[in-house]
Design a protein around this motif. Structure first.
Motif, PDB file in Angstrom:
ATOM      1  N   VAL A 231       0.831  -1.203   0.000  1.00 13.47           N
ATOM      2  CA  VAL A 231       0.000   0.000   0.000  1.00 13.47           C
ATOM      3  C   VAL A 231       0.867   1.255   0.000  1.00 13.47           C
ATOM      4  CG1 VAL A 231      -1.610   1.362   1.395  1.00 13.47           C
ATOM      5  CG2 VAL A 231      -2.008  -1.093   1.061  1.00 13.47           C
ATOM      6  N   VAL A 232       1.897   1.268   0.858  1.00 12.43           N
ATOM      7  CA  VAL A 232       2.772   2.444   0.957  1.00 12.43           C
ATOM      8  C   VAL A 232       3.484   2.702  -0.366  1.00 12.43           C
ATOM      9  CG1 VAL A 232       4.846   3.367   2.056  1.00 12.43           C
ATOM     10  CG2 VAL A 232       3.087   2.261   3.444  1.00 12.43           C
ATOM     11  N   TRP A 233       4.016   1.647  -0.977  1.00 12.13           N
ATOM     12  CA  TRP A 233       4.710   1.827  -2.252  1.00 12.13           C
ATOM     13  C   TRP A 233       3.749   2.308  -3.337  1.00 12.13           C
ATOM     14  CZ3 TRP A 233       9.465   2.765  -2.871  1.00 12.13           C
ATOM     15  CH2 TRP A 233      10.441   2.173  -2.076  1.00 12.13           C
ATOM     16  N   ALA A 234       2.564   1.727  -3.395  1.00 12.45           N
ATOM     17  CA  ALA A 234       1.586   2.171  -4.395  1.00 12.45           C
ATOM     18  C   ALA A 234       1.219   3.629  -4.197  1.00 12.45           C
ATOM     19  CB  ALA A 234       0.328   1.291  -4.316  1.00 12.45           C
ATOM     20  N   LEU A 235       1.077   4.043  -2.934  1.00  9.13           N
ATOM     21  CA  LEU A 235       0.722   5.426  -2.636  1.00  9.13           C
ATOM     22  C   LEU A 235       1.837   6.377  -3.059  1.00  9.13           C
ATOM     23  CD1 LEU A 235      -1.347   7.316  -1.400  1.00  9.13           C
ATOM     24  CD2 LEU A 235      -0.369   6.844   0.845  1.00  9.13           C
ATOM     25  N   VAL A 236       3.064   6.021  -2.760  1.00  7.87           N
ATOM     26  CA  VAL A 236       4.206   6.874  -3.122  1.00  7.87           C
ATOM     27  C   VAL A 236       4.328   6.986  -4.643  1.00  7.87           C
ATOM     28  CG1 VAL A 236       6.722   7.045  -3.088  1.00  7.87           C
ATOM     29  CG2 VAL A 236       5.486   6.453  -0.994  1.00  7.87           C
ATOM     30  N   ILE A 237       4.288   5.849  -5.328  1.00  2.00           N
ATOM     31  CA  ILE A 237       4.504   5.837  -6.782  1.00  2.00           C
ATOM     32  C   ILE A 237       3.400   6.603  -7.501  1.00  2.00           C
ATOM     33  CG2 ILE A 237       4.597   4.349  -8.816  1.00  2.00           C
ATOM     34  CD1 ILE A 237       5.852   2.205  -6.886  1.00  2.00           C
TER      35      ILE A 237
ATOM     36  N   LEU B 185      -3.768   2.559  -7.583  1.00  2.07           N
ATOM     37  CA  LEU B 185      -3.864   2.796  -6.141  1.00  2.07           C
ATOM     38  C   LEU B 185      -5.069   2.075  -5.558  1.00  2.07           C
ATOM     39  CD1 LEU B 185      -2.770   4.276  -3.634  1.00  2.07           C
ATOM     40  CD2 LEU B 185      -4.208   6.219  -4.281  1.00  2.07           C
ATOM     41  N   THR B 186      -6.199   2.128  -6.259  1.00  2.00           N
ATOM     42  CA  THR B 186      -7.407   1.454  -5.790  1.00  2.00           C
ATOM     43  C   THR B 186      -7.197  -0.051  -5.683  1.00  2.00           C
ATOM     44  OG1 THR B 186      -8.784   3.160  -6.804  1.00  2.00           O
ATOM     45  CG2 THR B 186      -9.857   1.074  -6.281  1.00  2.00           C
ATOM     46  N   ALA B 187      -6.473  -0.625  -6.650  1.00  2.00           N
ATOM     47  CA  ALA B 187      -6.231  -2.068  -6.628  1.00  2.00           C
ATOM     48  C   ALA B 187      -5.330  -2.472  -5.470  1.00  2.00           C
ATOM     49  CB  ALA B 187      -5.598  -2.504  -7.945  1.00  2.00           C
ATOM     50  N   ALA B 188      -4.467  -1.576  -5.016  1.00  3.20           N
ATOM     51  CA  ALA B 188      -3.499  -1.919  -3.973  1.00  3.20           C
ATOM     52  C   ALA B 188      -4.024  -1.699  -2.564  1.00  3.20           C
ATOM     53  CB  ALA B 188      -2.216  -1.116  -4.171  1.00  3.20           C
ATOM     54  N   VAL B 189      -5.009  -0.829  -2.389  1.00  4.69           N
ATOM     55  CA  VAL B 189      -5.441  -0.422  -1.050  1.00  4.69           C
ATOM     56  C   VAL B 189      -6.738  -1.135  -0.680  1.00  4.69           C
ATOM     57  CG1 VAL B 189      -6.102   1.535   0.410  1.00  4.69           C
ATOM     58  CG2 VAL B 189      -4.343   1.819  -1.348  1.00  4.69           C
ATOM     59  N   PRO B 190      -6.824  -1.739   0.510  1.00  3.13           N
ATOM     60  CA  PRO B 190      -8.086  -2.335   0.956  1.00  3.13           C
ATOM     61  C   PRO B 190      -9.190  -1.283   1.004  1.00  3.13           C
ATOM     62  CG  PRO B 190      -6.271  -3.001   2.381  1.00  3.13           C
ATOM     63  CD  PRO B 190      -5.734  -1.936   1.488  1.00  3.13           C
ATOM     64  N   ALA B 191     -10.416  -1.725   0.738  1.00  8.23           N
ATOM     65  CA  ALA B 191     -11.529  -0.791   0.629  1.00  8.23           C
ATOM     66  C   ALA B 191     -11.694   0.082   1.866  1.00  8.23           C
ATOM     67  CB  ALA B 191     -12.820  -1.569   0.368  1.00  8.23           C
TER      68      ALA B 191
ATOM     69  N   ARG C 148       7.052  -2.914  -7.688  1.00 10.73           N
ATOM     70  CA  ARG C 148       6.164  -2.757  -6.531  1.00 10.73           C
ATOM     71  C   ARG C 148       4.677  -2.676  -6.860  1.00 10.73           C
ATOM     72  NH1 ARG C 148       9.010  -4.078  -1.975  1.00 10.73           N
ATOM     73  NH2 ARG C 148      11.134  -3.230  -2.105  1.00 10.73           N
ATOM     74  N   LEU C 149       4.316  -2.468  -8.114  1.00 11.80           N
ATOM     75  CA  LEU C 149       2.909  -2.388  -8.478  1.00 11.80           C
ATOM     76  C   LEU C 149       2.450  -3.701  -9.097  1.00 11.80           C
ATOM     77  CD1 LEU C 149       2.663   1.188 -10.079  1.00 11.80           C
ATOM     78  CD2 LEU C 149       2.005   0.496  -7.762  1.00 11.80           C
ATOM     79  N   ALA C 150       1.264  -4.141  -8.722  1.00 11.24           N
ATOM     80  CA  ALA C 150       0.702  -5.374  -9.289  1.00 11.24           C
ATOM     81  C   ALA C 150      -0.017  -5.050 -10.596  1.00 11.24           C
ATOM     82  CB  ALA C 150      -0.264  -6.008  -8.294  1.00 11.24           C
TER      83      ALA C 150
ATOM     84  N   ALA D 188     -16.859  -4.958   1.905  1.00 13.63           N
ATOM     85  CA  ALA D 188     -16.406  -6.094   1.088  1.00 13.63           C
ATOM     86  C   ALA D 188     -14.913  -6.037   0.882  1.00 13.63           C
ATOM     87  CB  ALA D 188     -17.136  -6.075  -0.261  1.00 13.63           C
ATOM     88  N   PRO D 189     -14.307  -7.181   0.606  1.00 11.66           N
ATOM     89  CA  PRO D 189     -12.873  -7.186   0.321  1.00 11.66           C
ATOM     90  C   PRO D 189     -12.547  -6.388  -0.936  1.00 11.66           C
ATOM     91  CG  PRO D 189     -13.697  -9.407   0.741  1.00 11.66           C
ATOM     92  CD  PRO D 189     -14.890  -8.524   0.627  1.00 11.66           C
ATOM     93  N   ALA D 190     -11.277  -5.977  -1.039  1.00  7.06           N
ATOM     94  CA  ALA D 190     -10.860  -5.139  -2.169  1.00  7.06           C
ATOM     95  C   ALA D 190     -10.969  -5.867  -3.490  1.00  7.06           C
ATOM     96  CB  ALA D 190      -9.424  -4.653  -1.964  1.00  7.06           C
ATOM     97  N   THR D 191     -10.946  -7.200  -3.462  1.00  2.69           N
ATOM     98  CA  THR D 191     -10.986  -7.956  -4.713  1.00  2.69           C
ATOM     99  C   THR D 191     -12.398  -8.149  -5.226  1.00  2.69           C
ATOM    100  OG1 THR D 191     -11.040 -10.012  -3.431  1.00  2.69           O
ATOM    101  CG2 THR D 191      -8.885  -9.233  -4.188  1.00  2.69           C
TER     102      THR D 191
END
Length: 499
Positions: free
Chosen positions: A24-30, A139-145, A200-202, A477-480
């Motif tokens: 989450v932190v890496w996704a937020l920074v990038i 960012l949305t894909a990396a962070v829990p809802a 770092r990004l999926a 709900a889960p992020a997925t």
């Protein structure tokens, strides 16, 4: 179960949680840094134009094109960039956009003449258009809802700061270093982000539908005509043949895009998304907010320098209570949107920004003291900060996960059109009521323009009333799975979207 086994399970969960937090932190920074780069280049060049003209030559229209070339390609290709990311991989296209943007920034810094600078700016806009909408999707894909509000708050703060501080950064670099560094600044940032994003990004994809070529051509052509007419209208005249052709042809193509998208099997932008009151309301509010904000910043930065006599750096520093406020308030706004819902936070933010601009319109004079300006700047800054994070959350939670890429692209495109429209409308009102002949004439034009900006942003607050109120619908709900907005706020939006 043995204590040893229990301890191993807990350690495994802790390790998974730590890995998730790191992701989450890496996704937020990038994504925040990439978004900052793209948003910054909208206005960073404005205060450097005199220095660019001195070094590279060119007439007034050439200088205007150094700004317009970026705005044009950026606004036109936002939805196309998002659609390509959904089809071929969001991380892959994000990296491609970042490479193009970074390379074009270096080319702009080394431009030997005004024509090559304009060409490099246009290519910069292409890279930014691919990169920018995908920052929010990744960012949305990396962070829990349940934690997206705070993440969007930080992302929104950084992007808001970039939009509003462009004149300050451009003016400071031009005044104290060289105008070339407004472009060189992007190069080390882009080079550093490339390996980080790759590692770092999926990767994620959209619906998997084939690329909608007719819809892409109609949308791009329509946006090109509209944005071209808006950015050239104030300088070329609204009755000019190219301006009128762009506006009329662009409007016709966008109408064709809407009609086509209602009938196509796999449209780039499904028109059913606009059945969602959340999606329609927040997009209308975004367009109106950027219309009022961009036009106001465009004129106020000139007022501080041309009328009050501040240097570019001094003017930028004095606008920090407005432009720097998102860094302080937007993360808090994101947390608030998680707790009370996005609609009330966005509405209050827009009303505060309208009030701040209204106050500045009331007190503005040719010799206005900074102490008198300060309340309006602070209130406008708080309002802008309260808007950014919840607005992003509302957009992304109003559609299915597979459609978040194009939803982000559409929202960004509407915001860019709103910004271009704001500069055009404010400049026209300013020219009709005043001008650059004297300080008094400038104030005579600035005051009605600011009143218009305040009224438009107040109308944006009214548009948020369309968005469904928060509804408690049980656990998040889960992020997925289906996108879960703040505490079930998205549930009615999704229901509307599927009707």
């Amino acid at each position: 179960m043995s204590p040893q086994h229990t301890g191993q399970d807990e350690a495994q969960r802790d390790g998974t949680g730590a890995a998730r937090r790191g992701q989450v932190v890496w996704a937020l920074v990038i994504t925040s840094v990439a978004g900052f780069m793209a948003a910054l280049d909208n206005l960073v060049v404005t205060t450097a134009l005199p220095s660019i003209r001195e070094d590279l030559g060119g007439g007034l229209s050439d200088l205007e094109w150094t700004v317009s070339a970026y705005t044009l390609t950026f606004a036109v290709l936002l939805m196309t960039g998002a659609a390509l990311g959904d089809r071929f991989g969001r991380r892959r296209l994000f990296l491609a956009g970042l490479v193009v943007f970074t390379g074009a920034s270096a080319a702009a810094a080394m431009a030997p003449g005004i024509d090559s600078l304009i060409a490099a700016r246009a290519v910069q806009g292409v890279g930014a258009a691919v990169m920018m909408p995908l920052t929010l999707t990744l960012l949305t894909a990396a962070v829990p809802a349940a934690r997206r509000g705070m993440a969007y708050g930080i992302w929104g703060a950084v992007n808001g700061l970039a939009v509003a501080s462009g004149p300050l950064i451009g003016g400071s670099l031009t005044e104290h270093v060289s105008w070339h560094w407004i472009f060189w600044l992007n190069v080390p940032l882009g080079v550093a982000l490339l390996p980080l994003a790759r590692l770092r990004l999926a990767e994620s994809y959209g619906t998997g539908a084939p690329l909608d070529v007719p819809g892409t051509l109609l949308a791009s052509g329509g946006l090109f005509g509209i944005v071209y007419g808006l950015v050239r209208g104030p300088s070329d005249g609204w009755t000019g043949s190219l301006v009128l052709t762009g506006l009329v042809a662009g409007g016709a193509l966008l109408t064709g895009f809407v009609v086509y998208s209602t009938r196509a099997a796999n449209p780039m932008l499904p028109m059913r998304l606009f059945r969602s009151r959340a999606f329609s309301g927040i997009n209308a509010a975004s367009l109106l907010m950027f219309l009022g904000m961009f036009g106001s910043i465009f004129l106020l930065s000139q007022y501080m320098q041309g009328v009050l006599g501040y240097s570019p750096t001094e003017a930028g520093l004095r606008m920090l209570p407005w432009t720097g406020m998102p860094m302080l308030v937007a993360p808090v706004a994101g947390i608030l949107s998680d707790r009370v819902g996005g609609r009330p936070v966005v509405a209050v933010g827009l009303l505060l920004q309208a009030a701040g601009l209204g106050y500045l319109a009331y007190v503005v004079t040719a010799d206005l003291s900074y102490g008198t300006q300060l309340p309006g700047l602070i209130v406008s800054g708080i309002g802008m900060a309260l808007y950014f994070a919840p607005a992003a959350n509302l957009v992304m939670s109003s559609v299915r996960p597979q459609e978040q890429g194009i939803a982000s692209g559409a929202n960004n495109a509407l915001r860019e059109v709103g910004g271009a429209l704001g500069v055009a409308v404010m400049a026209s009102i300013f020219s009709a009521q005043g001008g650059y002949e004297s300080a008094r004439s400038f104030v005579d034009g600035l005051r009605p323009a600011l009143v218009t900006g305040a009224a438009v942003i107040a109308l944006a607050a009214v548009a948020t009333l369309v968005i469904p109120a928060r509804r408690r619908t049980g656990p998040v709900a889960p992020a997925t799975e289906e996108p879960a907005g703040p505490a079930g706020e998205d549930a009615p939006a999704l229901q509307d979207a599927r009707s």
